[in-house]
Write a protein that holds these residues in place. Structure first.
Motif, PDB file in Angstrom:
ATOM      1  N   ASN A 149      63.215  53.910  85.468  1.00 29.90           N
ATOM      2  CA  ASN A 149      62.880  54.645  83.965  1.00 29.90           C
ATOM      3  C   ASN A 149      63.855  55.476  83.486  1.00 29.90           C
ATOM      4  O   ASN A 149      64.381  55.438  82.385  1.00 29.90           O
ATOM      5  CB  ASN A 149      61.676  55.485  84.254  1.00 29.90           C
ATOM      6  CG  ASN A 149      60.452  54.539  84.111  1.00 29.90           C
ATOM      7  OD1 ASN A 149      60.453  53.064  83.957  1.00 29.90           O
ATOM      8  ND2 ASN A 149      58.997  54.897  84.324  1.00 29.90           N
ATOM      9  N   ASP A 169      66.789  63.432  84.094  1.00 27.52           N
ATOM     10  CA  ASP A 169      67.569  62.852  83.289  1.00 27.52           C
ATOM     11  C   ASP A 169      68.013  63.604  82.149  1.00 27.52           C
ATOM     12  O   ASP A 169      67.137  64.370  81.720  1.00 27.52           O
ATOM     13  CB  ASP A 169      67.012  61.414  83.311  1.00 27.52           C
ATOM     14  CG  ASP A 169      65.920  61.518  82.299  1.00 27.52           C
ATOM     15  OD1 ASP A 169      65.991  61.753  81.065  1.00 27.52           O
ATOM     16  OD2 ASP A 169      64.934  60.837  82.654  1.00 27.52           O
ATOM     17  N   VAL A 219      51.797  58.730  79.197  1.00 27.52           N
ATOM     18  CA  VAL A 219      52.714  57.726  80.081  1.00 27.52           C
ATOM     19  C   VAL A 219      52.123  57.211  81.251  1.00 27.52           C
ATOM     20  O   VAL A 219      52.590  56.391  81.812  1.00 27.52           O
ATOM     21  CB  VAL A 219      54.099  58.687  80.347  1.00 27.52           C
ATOM     22  CG1 VAL A 219      55.068  58.802  79.094  1.00 27.52           C
ATOM     23  CG2 VAL A 219      53.685  59.794  80.951  1.00 27.52           C
ATOM     24  N   THR A 259      53.238  51.816  76.789  1.00 25.10           N
ATOM     25  CA  THR A 259      54.875  51.590  76.763  1.00 25.10           C
ATOM     26  C   THR A 259      55.366  51.636  75.500  1.00 25.10           C
ATOM     27  O   THR A 259      54.700  51.360  74.531  1.00 25.10           O
ATOM     28  CB  THR A 259      55.483  50.297  77.091  1.00 25.10           C
ATOM     29  OG1 THR A 259      56.668  50.353  77.258  1.00 25.10           O
ATOM     30  CG2 THR A 259      54.799  48.971  76.495  1.00 25.10           C
ATOM     31  N   THR A 260      56.690  52.378  75.456  1.00 22.88           N
ATOM     32  CA  THR A 260      57.345  52.540  74.021  1.00 22.88           C
ATOM     33  C   THR A 260      58.706  51.618  74.233  1.00 22.88           C
ATOM     34  O   THR A 260      59.497  51.611  73.178  1.00 22.88           O
ATOM     35  CB  THR A 260      57.694  54.178  73.876  1.00 22.88           C
ATOM     36  OG1 THR A 260      58.429  54.446  75.217  1.00 22.88           O
ATOM     37  CG2 THR A 260      56.729  54.764  73.777  1.00 22.88           C
ATOM     38  N   ARG A 261      58.894  51.147  75.204  1.00 21.44           N
ATOM     39  CA  ARG A 261      59.909  50.375  75.393  1.00 21.44           C
ATOM     40  C   ARG A 261      59.850  49.004  75.066  1.00 21.44           C
ATOM     41  O   ARG A 261      58.563  48.235  75.513  1.00 21.44           O
ATOM     42  CB  ARG A 261      60.294  50.006  76.953  1.00 21.44           C
ATOM     43  CG  ARG A 261      61.805  50.646  77.345  1.00 21.44           C
ATOM     44  CD  ARG A 261      61.973  50.816  78.488  1.00 21.44           C
ATOM     45  NE  ARG A 261      61.026  50.565  79.613  1.00 21.44           N
ATOM     46  CZ  ARG A 261      61.105  49.037  80.242  1.00 21.44           C
ATOM     47  NH1 ARG A 261      62.161  48.239  79.796  1.00 21.44           N
ATOM     48  NH2 ARG A 261      60.330  48.473  81.034  1.00 21.44           N
ATOM     49  N   LEU A 288      56.135  46.768  80.393  1.00 20.82           N
ATOM     50  CA  LEU A 288      54.704  46.195  80.569  1.00 20.82           C
ATOM     51  C   LEU A 288      53.872  47.722  80.619  1.00 20.82           C
ATOM     52  O   LEU A 288      52.573  47.596  80.641  1.00 20.82           O
ATOM     53  CB  LEU A 288      54.834  45.808  81.860  1.00 20.82           C
ATOM     54  CG  LEU A 288      55.016  44.343  82.358  1.00 20.82           C
ATOM     55  CD1 LEU A 288      55.031  44.017  83.804  1.00 20.82           C
ATOM     56  CD2 LEU A 288      53.938  43.681  81.636  1.00 20.82           C
ATOM     57  N   GLY A 289      54.572  48.884  80.699  1.00 26.47           N
ATOM     58  CA  GLY A 289      53.646  49.938  80.851  1.00 26.47           C
ATOM     59  C   GLY A 289      52.713  50.120  81.984  1.00 26.47           C
ATOM     60  O   GLY A 289      51.644  50.700  82.042  1.00 26.47           O
ATOM     61  N   GLY A 319      54.145  50.615  85.317  1.00 29.83           N
ATOM     62  CA  GLY A 319      55.342  51.331  86.160  1.00 29.83           C
ATOM     63  C   GLY A 319      54.915  52.695  86.685  1.00 29.83           C
ATOM     64  O   GLY A 319      54.405  53.044  87.736  1.00 29.83           O
ATOM     65  N   LEU A 320      54.500  53.762  85.674  1.00 32.31           N
ATOM     66  CA  LEU A 320      54.366  54.813  85.973  1.00 32.31           C
ATOM     67  C   LEU A 320      52.943  54.851  86.351  1.00 32.31           C
ATOM     68  O   LEU A 320      52.500  55.937  87.218  1.00 32.31           O
ATOM     69  CB  LEU A 320      54.264  55.625  84.717  1.00 32.31           C
ATOM     70  CG  LEU A 320      55.706  56.237  84.495  1.00 32.31           C
ATOM     71  CD1 LEU A 320      55.917  56.934  83.125  1.00 32.31           C
ATOM     72  CD2 LEU A 320      56.451  56.913  85.425  1.00 32.31           C
TER      73      LEU A 320
HETATM   74  P1  ADP Z   1      57.560  50.697  81.162  1.00 28.52           P
HETATM   75  O1  ADP Z   1      58.857  51.091  81.590  1.00 28.52           O
HETATM   76  O2  ADP Z   1      57.350  49.211  81.178  1.00 28.52           O
HETATM   77  O3  ADP Z   1      57.601  51.102  79.503  1.00 28.52           O
HETATM   78  P2  ADP Z   1      56.486  52.780  82.558  1.00 28.52           P
HETATM   79  O4  ADP Z   1      55.072  53.002  82.966  1.00 28.52           O
HETATM   80  O5  ADP Z   1      57.436  52.990  83.531  1.00 28.52           O
HETATM   81  O6  ADP Z   1      56.399  51.616  81.847  1.00 28.52           O
HETATM   82  O7  ADP Z   1      56.624  54.050  81.475  1.00 28.52           O
HETATM   83  C1  ADP Z   1      55.665  54.175  80.297  1.00 28.52           C
HETATM   84  C2  ADP Z   1      56.623  54.901  79.270  1.00 28.52           C
HETATM   85  O8  ADP Z   1      56.768  56.367  79.486  1.00 28.52           O
HETATM   86  C3  ADP Z   1      57.879  54.332  78.698  1.00 28.52           C
HETATM   87  O9  ADP Z   1      57.708  53.313  77.888  1.00 28.52           O
HETATM   88  C4  ADP Z   1      58.565  55.333  78.305  1.00 28.52           C
HETATM   89  O10 ADP Z   1      58.005  55.613  76.931  1.00 28.52           O
HETATM   90  C5  ADP Z   1      58.183  56.747  78.946  1.00 28.52           C
HETATM   91  N1  ADP Z   1      59.131  57.003  79.894  1.00 28.52           N
HETATM   92  C6  ADP Z   1      58.797  56.837  81.317  1.00 28.52           C
HETATM   93  N2  ADP Z   1      60.072  57.370  81.829  1.00 28.52           N
HETATM   94  C7  ADP Z   1      60.607  57.958  81.007  1.00 28.52           C
HETATM   95  C8  ADP Z   1      61.916  58.864  80.796  1.00 28.52           C
HETATM   96  N3  ADP Z   1      62.715  58.931  82.033  1.00 28.52           N
HETATM   97  N4  ADP Z   1      62.320  59.190  79.748  1.00 28.52           N
HETATM   98  C9  ADP Z   1      61.669  59.142  78.616  1.00 28.52           C
HETATM   99  N5  ADP Z   1      60.702  58.386  78.617  1.00 28.52           N
HETATM  100  C10 ADP Z   1      60.191  57.736  79.659  1.00 28.52           C
END
Ligand code: ADP
Length: 490
Positions: free
Chosen positions: A393, A425, A438, A444-446, A450-451, A453-454
């Motif tokens: 991430n 980071d 999150v 997810t904002t990516r 998939l949203g 991971g966290l």
């Molecule tokens: P994904 O990576 O598939 O989006 P995650 O559950 O890993 O799913 O992350 C969810 C969201 O949390 C991300 O889309 C992002 O918006 C935010 N996020 C996670 N890690 C970071 C980070 N290191 N810096 C900024 N935003 C983060």
């Protein structure tokens, strides 16, 4: 960087040790061969010169046996011929009773010869220009003296070395005088071989001294260069092989982590499916309760009750189908979280090792800070999975800032009886309205994210009795803090 230095340092060390060892062995072998050749030459020289010395004694003994034919003072024809047979004998002198030797040296030598009953040496002159000595034998009725030229004494036709070009210096030494038989080449640097031996003759107690100075230029440089090149080639091949092996290992490990991630994601999906099952189960409950009521009515509403039961069956079948699908998809359920002592630093190193090529590709400066060595009670694979996800991430976030600003810091410490890992980071950070969401599944904002991971990381962390939190510091970037119970100290 340290790792790189270690790897290259090790290769450099192996290369230097092998090269130096090989060159030393080659040089030693060459020096031994040169020494053996020198000793053989020195032995032959000594033997040849000794033979000549013995010959002189034999000539004197033979002369003593001859009856002096000519009158005193006159040269004997036999003695005149001697010089043509033995060119080193320059002249023969004879003393018959009543005569005197022309020099006191000869008189003293005759006296000495009388006592020892062997030839005696006198008038030794080893100066380069002359190089002579005399040998006297006292005998009856006449005593004899030979004048011997040292240079002609050397049997040049049998001599083992080319006299002008040989590097070996040969001298005959006696009482502080030295006659140079062969000049040789004696330098200052290098290795010195020396052989010193008495002539095998009692009357001519000279030392034959052979000296050889081996210069640096005589070492087997060509062979040593070939050896060093060979070692360099071997080290290059070995490094290539090691690089390939490491890349293969890393790929295998990534595959393993990927599989675990898939399984864990499937676990998350299972949670979603449980949600899906909730709906048919509620419907089944409603339908069966309705059917029960309809059957209790008087008269019983059989057709409607049957309809309700049919619907319940259909919902049950759907639920069964959902379960079947779940069972088919989840090949390997995650085992119960096993607690073992895992070193946080080691887990971080393992995850970083796998992502090292990605860090390099993105030009991310990575730093690991360990305030205290910390062991946590965790399931190793799950812990590595969390760290892997957090770093992935962070890398995805760092990809969105200029290369020079990409920094990732992993900080290990202890706090409130927990082992704490902070993943920091310098990416764009998390917006205040995003922060609370999150950890939600499917948030997810990516693009293409998939949203999960966290949310998976949080589930895994709480499954191990720990927690995962996200912060967005005012300055910049994002901070994820993972806390896990400390492993009991042994
Ligand atoms: P994904 O990576 O598939 O989006 P995650 O559950 O890993 O799913 O992350 C969810 C969201 O949390 C991300 O889309 C992002 O918006 C935010 N996020 C996670 N890690 C970071 C980070 N290191 N810096 C900024 N935003 C983060």
């Amino acid at each position: 960087m340290q790792q790189l230095l270690k790897v290259y340092g090790l290769r450099l060390l192996a290369w230097s040790v092998l090269s130096i060892l090989g060159c030393v062995l080659l040089a030693r072998a060459e020096l031994s061969a040169l020494r053996a050749a020198f000793e053989t030459d020195a032995r032959i020289s000594h033997r040849l010169l000794s033979q000549r010395a013995v010959q002189h004694e034999a000539v004197l003994a033979t002369l003593a046996l001859l009856q002096p034919g000519a009158s005193p003072g006159e040269a004997d024809p036999a003695t005149q011929r001697l010089s043509s047979v033995y060119p080193q004998i320059l002249s023969v002198q004879r003393r018959t009773p009543g005569m005197l030797w022309p020099s006191t040296g000869l008189q003293e030598a005759e006296l000495a010869s009388q006592q020892t009953r062997a030839a005696a040496l006198t008038n030794t002159d080893f100066a380069a220009a002359s190089g002579r000595y005399q040998l006297v034998l006292s005998a009856q009725p006449a005593s004899y003296a030979l004048l011997i030229d040292v240079h002609s004494t050397v049997p040049w036709n049998e001599w083992p070395m080319p006299v002008q070009t040989s590097p070996v210096r040969v001298t005959l030494e006696h009482a502080g005088q030295a006659f140079v038989v062969q000049p040789g080449r004696i330098g200052d640097a290098g290795w010195r071989f020396e052989a010193r031996k008495h002539l095998s003759s009692v009357s001519q107690p000279f030392d034959v001294v052979a000296v050889r100075q081996v210069g640096w230029h005589e070492l087997p440089w060509a062979a040593m260069a070939v050896w060093t090149l060979g070692v360099s080639a071997a080290v290059v091949v070995w490094s290539g092989w090691q690089r390939q092996r490491n890349a293969r290992r890393r790929a295998e490990e990534l595959l393993r982590v990927g599989q675990v991630a898939r399984l864990n994601t499937l676990g998350e999906l299972a949670a979603g499916m449980a949600h899906e099952l909730n709906q048919p189960l509620t419907a089944i409950l409603a339908n069966t309760q309705a059917a029960k009521r309809l059957l209790q009515d008087d008269p019983a509403e059989l057709p409607t009750a049957k309809q309700a039961m049919d619907q319940a069956v259909a919902q049950a079948l759907r639920a069964a189908e959902v379960l079947g699908r779940l069972r088919r998809t989840v090949e390997r359920p995650l085992g119960a979280p096993a607690g073992e002592a895992v070193d946080l630093g080691q887990a971080v190193a393992n995850a970083l090792y796998l992502l090292e090529p990605e860090c390099k590709r993105l030009g991310v400066a990575t730093k690991v800070e360990v305030t205290q060595q910390t062991s946590v009670l965790a399931e190793r694979i799950a812990l590595e999975q969390i760290i892997h996800n957090l770093i992935t991430n962070a890398l995805q976030a760092l990809d969105r800032v200029p290369v020079g600003e990409r920094q990732l810091t992993l900080h290990i410490a202890r706090g409130d009886g927990m082992g704490v890992l902070r993943v920091v980071d310098t990416g764009p950070g998390i917006a205040p309205d995003t922060l609370p969401h999150v950890f939600e599944p499917f948030f997810t904002t990516r693009e293409g994210g998939l949203g999960l991971g966290l949310s998976l990381c949080e589930t895994l962390a709480s499954g191990m009795g720990g927690q995962l939190q996200a912060h967005a510091p005012a300055a910049r970037g994002a901070v994820f803090v993972l806390s896990l119970p400390m492993a009991p100290s042994k």
